[in-house]
Design an enzyme around this catalytic site. Structure first.
Site, short mmCIF file in Angstrom:
data_model
loop_
_atom_site.label_atom_id
_atom_site.label_comp_id
_atom_site.label_asym_id
_atom_site.label_seq_id
_atom_site.Cartn_x
_atom_site.Cartn_y
_atom_site.Cartn_z
N LYS A 168 -3.99 -15.69 2.51
CA LYS A 168 -4.85 -14.80 2.70
C LYS A 168 -4.69 -13.96 0.93
O LYS A 168 -3.62 -13.37 0.96
CB LYS A 168 -4.97 -13.78 3.50
CG LYS A 168 -6.08 -12.84 3.38
CD LYS A 168 -5.74 -11.66 4.70
CE LYS A 168 -5.29 -10.57 3.69
NZ LYS A 168 -5.82 -9.78 2.51
N ILE A 225 3.58 -2.05 4.30
CA ILE A 225 3.32 -2.98 5.13
C ILE A 225 4.32 -4.04 5.36
O ILE A 225 4.23 -4.39 6.59
CB ILE A 225 1.90 -3.65 4.35
CG1 ILE A 225 0.89 -2.69 4.17
CG2 ILE A 225 1.40 -4.72 5.27
CD1 ILE A 225 0.30 -2.10 5.61
N GLU A 284 8.41 -9.67 -0.51
CA GLU A 284 8.65 -9.07 -1.77
C GLU A 284 7.82 -7.89 -1.85
O GLU A 284 6.67 -7.85 -1.90
CB GLU A 284 8.08 -10.23 -2.62
CG GLU A 284 8.93 -10.50 -4.16
CD GLU A 284 8.06 -9.45 -4.97
OE1 GLU A 284 8.39 -8.18 -4.99
OE2 GLU A 284 7.07 -9.90 -5.68
N CYS A 299 5.25 -5.03 -9.54
CA CYS A 299 6.34 -4.51 -8.44
C CYS A 299 7.54 -4.23 -9.12
O CYS A 299 8.44 -3.34 -8.94
CB CYS A 299 6.42 -5.63 -7.39
SG CYS A 299 6.73 -7.10 -7.95
N GLU A 301 7.09 4.74 -5.94
CA GLU A 301 6.64 3.65 -6.66
C GLU A 301 4.91 4.18 -7.24
O GLU A 301 4.22 4.54 -6.38
CB GLU A 301 6.42 2.41 -5.94
CG GLU A 301 5.80 1.34 -6.97
CD GLU A 301 5.63 -0.29 -6.19
OE1 GLU A 301 5.17 -0.10 -4.91
OE2 GLU A 301 6.16 -1.20 -6.72
P1 NAI Z 1 -0.82 -3.70 0.74
O1 NAI Z 1 0.58 -3.97 0.96
O2 NAI Z 1 -1.52 -2.95 1.86
O3 NAI Z 1 -1.60 -5.18 0.83
C1 NAI Z 1 -1.08 -6.23 0.08
C2 NAI Z 1 -1.76 -7.39 1.05
O4 NAI Z 1 -1.31 -7.25 2.39
C3 NAI Z 1 -3.20 -7.35 0.86
O5 NAI Z 1 -3.61 -9.01 0.93
C4 NAI Z 1 -3.40 -6.69 2.25
O6 NAI Z 1 -4.86 -7.22 2.66
C5 NAI Z 1 -2.54 -7.37 3.00
N1 NAI Z 1 -2.32 -6.43 4.35
C6 NAI Z 1 -2.62 -5.03 4.26
N2 NAI Z 1 -2.33 -4.53 5.66
C7 NAI Z 1 -1.84 -5.68 6.32
C8 NAI Z 1 -1.19 -5.69 7.67
N3 NAI Z 1 -1.21 -4.90 8.42
N4 NAI Z 1 -0.99 -6.88 7.94
C9 NAI Z 1 -0.98 -8.04 7.25
N5 NAI Z 1 -1.31 -7.91 5.84
C10 NAI Z 1 -1.72 -6.69 5.55
O7 NAI Z 1 -0.97 -2.93 -0.64
P2 NAI Z 1 -2.36 -2.33 -1.15
O8 NAI Z 1 -3.10 -1.51 -0.14
O9 NAI Z 1 -3.14 -3.34 -1.79
O10 NAI Z 1 -1.82 -1.08 -2.13
C11 NAI Z 1 -1.10 -0.09 -1.57
C12 NAI Z 1 0.17 0.25 -2.58
O11 NAI Z 1 0.90 -0.83 -2.30
C13 NAI Z 1 -0.21 0.34 -4.09
O12 NAI Z 1 -0.72 1.63 -4.47
C14 NAI Z 1 1.08 0.07 -4.43
O13 NAI Z 1 1.99 1.23 -4.56
C15 NAI Z 1 1.51 -0.89 -3.46
N6 NAI Z 1 1.81 -2.39 -3.93
C16 NAI Z 1 2.64 -2.92 -4.22
C17 NAI Z 1 2.59 -4.18 -4.86
C18 NAI Z 1 3.82 -4.86 -5.12
O14 NAI Z 1 3.96 -6.11 -5.50
N7 NAI Z 1 5.14 -4.10 -5.16
C19 NAI Z 1 1.57 -5.02 -4.53
C20 NAI Z 1 0.53 -4.19 -4.18
C21 NAI Z 1 0.58 -3.02 -3.63
#
Ligand code: NAI
Ligand code: MG
Length: 783
Positions: free
Chosen positions: A183, A239, A257, A291, A388
């Site tokens: 996904k 998450i 990760e 990240c 972050e």
């Molecule tokens: P997120 O962690 O919510 O989303 C990442 C992925 O997980 C997306 O595909 C999303 O649809 C999916 N997801 C969301 N909720 C889920 C659940 N309950 N169960 C399974 N999958 C789920 O991150 P988001 O909302 O895009 O960004 C929020 C914050 O997270 C950002 O502001 C940033 O600080 C951080 N972030 C960090 C990342 C990293 O690589 N360290 C990458 C993305 C976001």
């Protein structure tokens, strides 16, 4: 000098979108599905706010269909030879190469990152990843003879590197023989859909790869699906933690990760101009939505002013704007919600006393942009130094000595990456092992390669992506434990001895910091022999005792810097001293467990041999030297996890305990051990062996009591970095769930029965791997 616009044409990407009428279904079982009842959502171009396409939201029935397709496709895919799978991966790499411009433009449009980055970094890394993993597929049988794939796996990725993270997930999964449901993030589904189309064009068998789009709820349905054998997740720590808790009650494999707050350390003897260029790349690459972004500048006081002023000069020259303009340094932020999050954190930083300096150029009127920002005068405990930000915001702090730099660098719940800048290689290599992070870049930053594992320590997650260790995350041992684990029922005393037994006057105490200590509760518990007579008493350990034991284990961290040779010597000494007391242990085992003399002798002898194995491996579980495509090396170092909690099995109380304790010690971990409750005396007898074997104080601590109760305390303790539990399904689930706070590296038997006498299952390298975490140190060379 002024730049005139140098735009890359988006036509190719729009043509592709048009071909699909800018509306996409789900890619399941090799076909596009557009269920009539499914909701749709749009994906936009962050640089303009314009809609690019409508995408389908997968609900429960679609997730079920996709998982079913992957599950059904697995046996055939797995039955192919490594060579056959290699050909598919090779074909994928070739196709992406052929369509690289389309991929680069589409990625830039959907995500807002600059074409310079997608063209020169993202897409080349994707191609490299598939080529490299075609090689792992080819050599799978010879490189991993003891392993088999997991089955259908679920993969969930974020929006910051949509295609690159897709490749990090899909390439090893397919190379290892698994099938996939992936996904992409809701903001950036398009390159994943193009990728699916390419897989279909090269004839990848239906069901081997399924791409389903949707929001977090879709991901959540995948996480809860019983037929997915693994979840690989990249995204926010929040998450990640939720997923860990939701999968605690299953035997799903999990790699996470997660976020980071990576330090960028500049020593006074660094080449400052290079360091400034590195810094630009560290924090303004992909608008800081990375990240492993070097978002915490730690600069030595003597050069701090110079660095800040040169940095501002350099920042002022950054070009921010249309991502498709080839001369832009920075493009758009993914979405207004992210921009708001960044803005809020910056304001909070100012409120907490930071001084702000921002890029003064003109941002495009349309679209979602945020200026490069520097926060100075930041205190180490403030929100912006700890949280972050995931945007183009650098926080800066100073340090005086290398020790202080390390302390500040490690003052974070995260542990993904660190950059170290110094012309003194001695200093850099001295500092690198002290940093609690998964990747260290010496005089460079943001280096990635398919051959080099990537992943974090602590709340940045666990598991590695890339290289040999990344492949292992998609494999399991052929000889897996089976059968349900049951704790032995506790006996009560049924046979009373007529003569006074002097042994009984003695309650075996706890063993903490090399001292025999009374339990905090003041209570003891009876231990009963097989014949129903009282064998002795043990202390009833509680939360307080665990706290003391963890403190002792923490203080003993010097064990990890003892040379592997010296550790081996001490382990051999343990074996020798156990052998000296072989009769005593044989008698104890016979009486306690009721096994025959022959069986008891076998357990003691196997225990001695097992200790020898780990003494042997202590100086042989070495790392690797990678040769990524750069002028330089990456050293993959096997490091200990730190303080480990170990909950032991009931059966084979001596051998079971030592099978877990020894690899942990051999790797340099310090341990808090919870021995078998019914047969705890076999463990308490072992104090004497430890005491006579020169094991430094605090390296092994033993707390007796209830496994579930003490295991839960260990799981919740933030100074425990790793946890191994052999116990019931309930104990294992409990341990996983309650250890999500600091994201402990965890191994459990998943409620299954191990055979402690089976060398393949219960001894060897696999256990050294479990007791270690890999740190990759990148060292470029040349001028
Ligand atoms: P997120 O962690 O919510 O989303 C990442 C992925 O997980 C997306 O595909 C999303 O649809 C999916 N997801 C969301 N909720 C889920 C659940 N309950 N169960 C399974 N999958 C789920 O991150 P988001 O909302 O895009 O960004 C929020 C914050 O997270 C950002 O502001 C940033 O600080 C951080 N972030 C960090 C990342 C990293 O690589 N360290 C990458 C993305 C976001
Ligand atoms: Mg988008």
């Amino acid at each position: 000098m002024d730049y005139s616009p140098a735009p890359e044409s988006p036509d190719l990407a729009f043509e592709w979108l048009q071909k699909h009428k800018a509306g996409f279904g789900l890619f399941i079982n090799g076909k596009w599905h557009k269920p009539k009842t499914a909701k749709v959502f749009k994906t936009v171009n962050p640089a303009s706010g314009q809609k690019l396409a409508a995408v389908t939201e997968a609900g429960k029935s679609e997730v079920d269909t996709a998982v079913k397709a992957a599950k059904l496709a697995f046996p055939k895919w797995n039955a192919l030879s490594g060579h056959q799978r290699a050909r598919y991966l090779y074909a994928i790499a070739r196709q992406i190469q052929k369509h690289s411009r389309l991929f680069a433009v589409l990625e830039s449009l959907d995500n807002g990152k600059t074409i310079r980055e997608t063209r020169d970094i993202d897409i080349p890394l994707v191609i490299r990843h598939f080529y490299h993993h075609a090689g792992w597929a080819q050599t799978l049988e010879s490189e991993f003879p003891e392993h088999t794939p997991l089955g259908a796996v679920g993969q969930i990725i974020p929006w910051n590197f949509p295609l690159m993270l897709l490749s990090w997930k899909i390439a090893p999964a397919l190379a290892a023989g698994n099938t996939v449901v992936l996904k992409p993030a809701e903001f950036t589904p398009l390159t994943a859909l193009l990728f699916a189309e390419i897989c279909s064009q090269i004839g990848l068998p239906p069901g081997v790869l399924n791409v389903i789009t949707g929001p977090g709820e879709t991901g959540s349905l995948m996480v809860k699906h019983p037929d997915l054998k693994k979840i690989a997740f990249t995204g926010s720590t929040e998450i990640g933690r939720l997923i860990r808790e939701q999968t605690a009650n299953s035997d799903k494999k999990l790699t996470l990760e997660l976020g980071g707050k990576s330090p960028f350390i500049v020593f006074e003897d660094a080449d400052l101009d290079s360091a400034i260029e590195g810094l630009v790349d560290a924090i303004w690459f992909n608008q800081g939505q990375v990240c492993c972004a070097g978002s915490r500048l730690l600069v030595q006081e003597s050069v701090a002013e110079k660095v800040t002023s040169r940095l501002k000069t350099r920042m002022a020259k950054l070009r921010v704007g249309d991502p498709l303009d080839k001369s832009m340094d920075m493009g758009a932020i993914i979405a207004p919600i992210q921009k708001k999050r960044i803005q809020k954190l910056v304001e909070l930083g100012q409120k907490e006393g930071a001084e702000i300096w921002q890029w003064q150029g003109k941002l495009p009127e349309q679209g979602c942009y945020f200026p490069p920002t520097l926060l100075t005068n930041v205190s180490p405990a403030s929100t912006v130094a700890q949280t972050e930000i995931f945007g183009p915001v650098l926080t800066s702090m100073t340090f005086r000595t290398p020790d202080e730099a390390v302390m500040l660098a490690n003052n974070s719940a995260y542990g993904l990456a660190a950059s170290v800048w110094s012309e003194n290689i001695n200093q850099s290599l001295h500092v690198a092992p002290k940093l609690k992070v998964g990747v260290v870049w010496i005089n460079c930053t943001n280096q990635f390669d398919a051959s080099v594992g990537f992943g974090g320590y602590r709340e940045s997650g666990y598991g590695r992506e890339g290289g040999h260790e990344g492949m292992l995350e998609y494999l399991k041992q052929k000889n897996e434990p089976s059968g349900t684990y049951k704790r032995l029922a506790l006996k009560s005393v049924t046979k009373h001895s007529k003569t006074l037994n002097t042994e009984l006057d003695r309650t075996a105490k706890l063993y903490i910091g090399a001292k025999q200590t009374r339990p905090d509760s003041g209570y003891s518990l009876p231990v009963v022999n097989a014949d129903g007579s009282l064998a002795g008493e043990i202390g009833h350990g509680n939360r307080k005792d665990i706290r003391n034991a963890v403190e002792a284990a923490n203080k003993a961290s010097g064990w990890q810097s003892v040379t592997p040779h010296s550790r081996a010597q001490i382990l051999y000494f343990i074996a020798e001293n156990l052998e000296t007391r072989a009769d005593e242990f044989r008698n104890r085992l016979m009486k306690l467990t009721g096994v025959s003399g022959k069986q008891a002798v076998l357990e003691v002898e196997t225990s001695v041999k097992r200790i020898f194995t780990y003494a042997a491996l202590a100086d042989k579980h070495e790392g690797l030297i990678h040769q990524p495509p750069m002028r330089g090396l990456a050293l993959a170092l096997n490091e200990p996890i730190g303080v480990m909690g170990i909950v032991c099995p009931d059966e084979s109380p001596l051998l079971g305990m030592l099978s877990l304790l020894l690899p942990a010690l051999a790797m340099g971990n310090t341990v808090v051990l919870i021995p078998s409750r019914p047969f705890a005396l076999a463990a308490t007898d072992f104090y004497q062996v430890l005491e006579t074997s020169d094991v430094p104080s605090g390296v092994v601590n033993i707390v007796t009591g209830d496994a579930l109760e003490l295991g839960t305390v260990l799981a919740k303790h933030d100074d425990v970095a790793g946890l191994w539990v052999t116990g019931t399904t309930e104990e294992c689930a409990n341990a996983k769930k309650f250890s999500s706070g600091n994201m402990k590296i965890i191994w459990t038997n998943d409620g299954k029965q191990l055979d402690w006498f089976d060398n393949q299952q219960s001894e060897g390298r696999e256990w050294m791997r479990r007791a270690a975490q890999v740190k990759n140190v990148w060292i470029p060379y040349g001028e």
